[in-house]
Design a protein around this motif. Structure first.
Motif, PDB file in Angstrom:
ATOM      1  N   GLY A 290       7.800 -51.883  11.197  1.00 10.61           N
ATOM      2  CA  GLY A 290       8.175 -52.105  12.592  1.00 10.61           C
ATOM      3  C   GLY A 290       7.028 -52.434  13.520  1.00 10.61           C
ATOM      4  O   GLY A 290       7.023 -52.029  14.683  1.00 10.61           O
ATOM      5  N   ARG A 291       6.072 -53.177  13.013  1.00 10.97           N
ATOM      6  CA  ARG A 291       4.912 -53.557  13.828  1.00 10.97           C
ATOM      7  C   ARG A 291       4.587 -55.031  13.611  1.00 10.97           C
ATOM      8  O   ARG A 291       5.102 -55.656  12.706  1.00 10.97           O
ATOM      9  CB  ARG A 291       3.696 -52.710  13.443  1.00 10.97           C
ATOM     10  CG  ARG A 291       3.911 -51.217  13.673  1.00 10.97           C
ATOM     11  CD  ARG A 291       2.725 -50.417  13.193  1.00 10.97           C
ATOM     12  NE  ARG A 291       2.971 -49.001  13.262  1.00 10.97           N
ATOM     13  CZ  ARG A 291       2.666 -48.233  14.301  1.00 10.97           C
ATOM     14  NH1 ARG A 291       2.119 -48.760  15.367  1.00 10.97           N
ATOM     15  NH2 ARG A 291       2.921 -46.948  14.277  1.00 10.97           N
ATOM     16  N   GLU A 292       3.697 -55.557  14.416  1.00 13.88           N
ATOM     17  CA  GLU A 292       3.219 -56.921  14.258  1.00 13.88           C
ATOM     18  C   GLU A 292       2.036 -56.923  13.288  1.00 13.88           C
ATOM     19  O   GLU A 292       1.234 -55.982  13.294  1.00 13.88           O
ATOM     20  CB  GLU A 292       2.764 -57.495  15.606  1.00 13.88           C
ATOM     21  CG  GLU A 292       3.879 -57.651  16.625  1.00 13.88           C
ATOM     22  CD  GLU A 292       4.909 -58.688  16.213  1.00 13.88           C
ATOM     23  OE1 GLU A 292       4.516 -59.702  15.603  1.00 13.88           O
ATOM     24  OE2 GLU A 292       6.097 -58.457  16.486  1.00 13.88           O
ATOM     25  N   THR A 293       1.922 -57.972  12.489  1.00 15.98           N
ATOM     26  CA  THR A 293       0.824 -58.075  11.528  1.00 15.98           C
ATOM     27  C   THR A 293      -0.516 -57.932  12.228  1.00 15.98           C
ATOM     28  O   THR A 293      -1.370 -57.153  11.793  1.00 15.98           O
ATOM     29  CB  THR A 293       0.901 -59.426  10.769  1.00 15.98           C
ATOM     30  OG1 THR A 293       2.180 -59.514  10.145  1.00 15.98           O
ATOM     31  CG2 THR A 293      -0.172 -59.528   9.711  1.00 15.98           C
ATOM     32  N   ALA A 294      -0.722 -58.670  13.300  1.00 15.88           N
ATOM     33  CA  ALA A 294      -2.004 -58.642  14.015  1.00 15.88           C
ATOM     34  C   ALA A 294      -2.323 -57.245  14.547  1.00 15.88           C
ATOM     35  O   ALA A 294      -3.495 -56.857  14.623  1.00 15.88           O
ATOM     36  CB  ALA A 294      -1.989 -59.648  15.158  1.00 15.88           C
ATOM     37  N   GLU A 295      -1.303 -56.488  14.890  1.00 18.48           N
ATOM     38  CA  GLU A 295      -1.482 -55.123  15.403  1.00 18.48           C
ATOM     39  C   GLU A 295      -2.005 -54.182  14.314  1.00 18.48           C
ATOM     40  O   GLU A 295      -2.695 -53.207  14.596  1.00 18.48           O
ATOM     41  CB  GLU A 295      -0.125 -54.631  15.927  1.00 18.48           C
ATOM     42  CG  GLU A 295      -0.038 -53.209  16.362  1.00 18.48           C
ATOM     43  CD  GLU A 295       1.393 -52.790  16.679  1.00 18.48           C
ATOM     44  OE1 GLU A 295       1.585 -51.596  16.879  1.00 18.48           O
ATOM     45  OE2 GLU A 295       2.308 -53.634  16.700  1.00 18.48           O
TER      46      GLU A 295
ATOM     47  N   SER B  34      -6.553 -47.978  10.923  1.00 21.27           N
ATOM     48  CA  SER B  34      -6.521 -46.970   9.869  1.00 21.27           C
ATOM     49  C   SER B  34      -5.069 -46.784   9.441  1.00 21.27           C
ATOM     50  O   SER B  34      -4.143 -46.926  10.252  1.00 21.27           O
ATOM     51  CB  SER B  34      -7.054 -45.645  10.414  1.00 21.27           C
ATOM     52  OG  SER B  34      -6.700 -44.578   9.562  1.00 21.27           O
ATOM     53  N   PHE B  35      -4.856 -46.438   8.174  1.00 20.31           N
ATOM     54  CA  PHE B  35      -3.511 -46.137   7.700  1.00 20.31           C
ATOM     55  C   PHE B  35      -2.919 -44.950   8.465  1.00 20.31           C
ATOM     56  O   PHE B  35      -1.721 -44.711   8.410  1.00 20.31           O
ATOM     57  CB  PHE B  35      -3.517 -45.848   6.192  1.00 20.31           C
ATOM     58  CG  PHE B  35      -3.042 -47.013   5.380  1.00 20.31           C
ATOM     59  CD1 PHE B  35      -1.711 -47.166   5.064  1.00 20.31           C
ATOM     60  CD2 PHE B  35      -3.936 -47.974   4.946  1.00 20.31           C
ATOM     61  CE1 PHE B  35      -1.267 -48.245   4.324  1.00 20.31           C
ATOM     62  CE2 PHE B  35      -3.503 -49.058   4.206  1.00 20.31           C
ATOM     63  CZ  PHE B  35      -2.162 -49.193   3.896  1.00 20.31           C
TER      64      PHE B  35
ATOM     65  N   ASP C 186     -11.323 -48.509   2.351  1.00 21.29           N
ATOM     66  CA  ASP C 186     -11.536 -47.169   2.888  1.00 21.29           C
ATOM     67  C   ASP C 186     -10.447 -46.762   3.884  1.00 21.29           C
ATOM     68  O   ASP C 186     -10.729 -46.261   4.965  1.00 21.29           O
ATOM     69  CB  ASP C 186     -12.927 -47.043   3.513  1.00 21.29           C
ATOM     70  CG  ASP C 186     -14.017 -47.227   2.459  1.00 21.29           C
ATOM     71  OD1 ASP C 186     -13.886 -46.645   1.375  1.00 21.29           O
ATOM     72  OD2 ASP C 186     -14.979 -47.969   2.740  1.00 21.29           O
ATOM     73  N   ARG C 187      -9.207 -47.053   3.524  1.00 26.31           N
ATOM     74  CA  ARG C 187      -8.000 -46.697   4.274  1.00 26.31           C
ATOM     75  C   ARG C 187      -7.869 -47.452   5.607  1.00 26.31           C
ATOM     76  O   ARG C 187      -7.115 -47.051   6.477  1.00 26.31           O
ATOM     77  CB  ARG C 187      -7.912 -45.187   4.492  1.00 26.31           C
ATOM     78  CG  ARG C 187      -7.878 -44.434   3.158  1.00 26.31           C
ATOM     79  CD  ARG C 187      -7.649 -42.990   3.317  1.00 26.31           C
ATOM     80  NE  ARG C 187      -6.218 -42.734   3.392  1.00 26.31           N
ATOM     81  CZ  ARG C 187      -5.694 -41.579   3.738  1.00 26.31           C
ATOM     82  NH1 ARG C 187      -6.456 -40.571   4.044  1.00 26.31           N
ATOM     83  NH2 ARG C 187      -4.389 -41.425   3.790  1.00 26.31           N
TER      84      ARG C 187
ATOM     85  N   THR D 116       3.009 -39.555  10.427  1.00 27.78           N
ATOM     86  CA  THR D 116       3.433 -38.796  11.601  1.00 27.78           C
ATOM     87  C   THR D 116       2.500 -37.655  11.946  1.00 27.78           C
ATOM     88  O   THR D 116       2.609 -37.093  13.024  1.00 27.78           O
ATOM     89  CB  THR D 116       4.860 -38.247  11.402  1.00 27.78           C
ATOM     90  OG1 THR D 116       4.878 -37.437  10.226  1.00 27.78           O
ATOM     91  CG2 THR D 116       5.866 -39.375  11.273  1.00 27.78           C
ATOM     92  N   SER D 117       1.574 -37.309  11.043  1.00 26.28           N
ATOM     93  CA  SER D 117       0.646 -36.216  11.341  1.00 26.28           C
ATOM     94  C   SER D 117      -0.669 -36.423  10.607  1.00 26.28           C
ATOM     95  O   SER D 117      -0.732 -37.131   9.590  1.00 26.28           O
ATOM     96  CB  SER D 117       1.245 -34.867  10.925  1.00 26.28           C
ATOM     97  OG  SER D 117       1.291 -34.766   9.511  1.00 26.28           O
ATOM     98  N   ASP D 118      -1.717 -35.778  11.117  1.00 25.00           N
ATOM     99  CA  ASP D 118      -3.015 -35.822  10.453  1.00 25.00           C
ATOM    100  C   ASP D 118      -2.928 -35.170   9.077  1.00 25.00           C
ATOM    101  O   ASP D 118      -3.539 -35.633   8.122  1.00 25.00           O
ATOM    102  CB  ASP D 118      -4.085 -35.112  11.291  1.00 25.00           C
ATOM    103  CG  ASP D 118      -4.461 -35.899  12.534  1.00 25.00           C
ATOM    104  OD1 ASP D 118      -4.313 -37.138  12.532  1.00 25.00           O
ATOM    105  OD2 ASP D 118      -4.914 -35.276  13.514  1.00 25.00           O
ATOM    106  N   THR D 119      -2.147 -34.087   8.981  1.00 28.25           N
ATOM    107  CA  THR D 119      -1.991 -33.390   7.697  1.00 28.25           C
ATOM    108  C   THR D 119      -1.378 -34.311   6.654  1.00 28.25           C
ATOM    109  O   THR D 119      -1.864 -34.399   5.517  1.00 28.25           O
ATOM    110  CB  THR D 119      -1.111 -32.135   7.867  1.00 28.25           C
ATOM    111  OG1 THR D 119      -1.722 -31.287   8.846  1.00 28.25           O
ATOM    112  CG2 THR D 119      -0.948 -31.388   6.556  1.00 28.25           C
TER     113      THR D 119
END
Length: 182
Positions: A38-43, A48-49, A23-24, A54-57
């Protein structure tokens, strides 16, 4: 479900990013995917995806892309622009396989193969929406319908993008924005 050592090596050193989502929500992702964005796996686990858009839209719009294909055959693929945590844009070949065709996003496995860094000026959210639609082969009418805009608005954005990047066709624009490596 526990992975044995060989499965863990295959998962963590796959040549592309792999994600299991429900469910995303990211339930599992491998090291190449985390590095790609550009992030850590645990993070990322439990997020949520939405954190990758960059935007809710943009997040809402991408949800419905490929939904029909997932319901019918369980598989979907496209090429799309994504952004790293630092805002740098890049292109990926995206593939998805649902484990639940009746509810395609309930449990889905995805792969993300990097194609190249997006070149050129930063795009506005609207420009990104239009370029993403063009990259998926959508017409202006289809993009307009997905974004709840008029086809004329999409044509205007498309024309500005072509002029801004000195291109004559949507294919040329996509190649230009994808930069080297596509």
């Amino acid at each position: 479900m526990e992975m044995n050592e060989l499965e863990r090596i295959a998962w963590d050193y796959a040549p592309q990013g792999l994600v299991l989502a429900e469910d995303r929500i990211i339930r599992a992702c491998n090291r190449p995917f985390a590095e790609m964005v550009g992030r850590e796996t645990a993070e990322l686990i439990g997020q949520s995806f939405r954190v990758l858009y960059t935007s809710d839209t943009e997040f809402r719009t991408i949800r419905d892309v490929g939904m029909e294909a997932l319901q019918k055959g369980g598989l979907y693929s496209d090429e799309r622009m994504m952004h790293r945590a630092d805002g740098e844009a890049f292109w990926v070949r995206f593939r998805a396989r649902t484990m639940t065709p009746e509810a395609p996003l309930a449990r889905v496995v995805m792969s993300f193969a990097p194609l190249g860094r997006a070149e050129g000026a930063r795009l506005t959210p609207r420009e990104r929406d239009v370029v993403s639609g063009l990259a998926r082969g959508q017409t202006s009418k289809e993009i307009a319908r997905a974004l709840d805009l008029s086809p004329r608005t999409i044509e205007d954005v498309r024309a500005r993008l072509l002029k801004k990047h000195g291109e004559r066709s949507a294919a040329g624009l996509i190649r230009r924005l994808a930069g080297p490596g596509l």
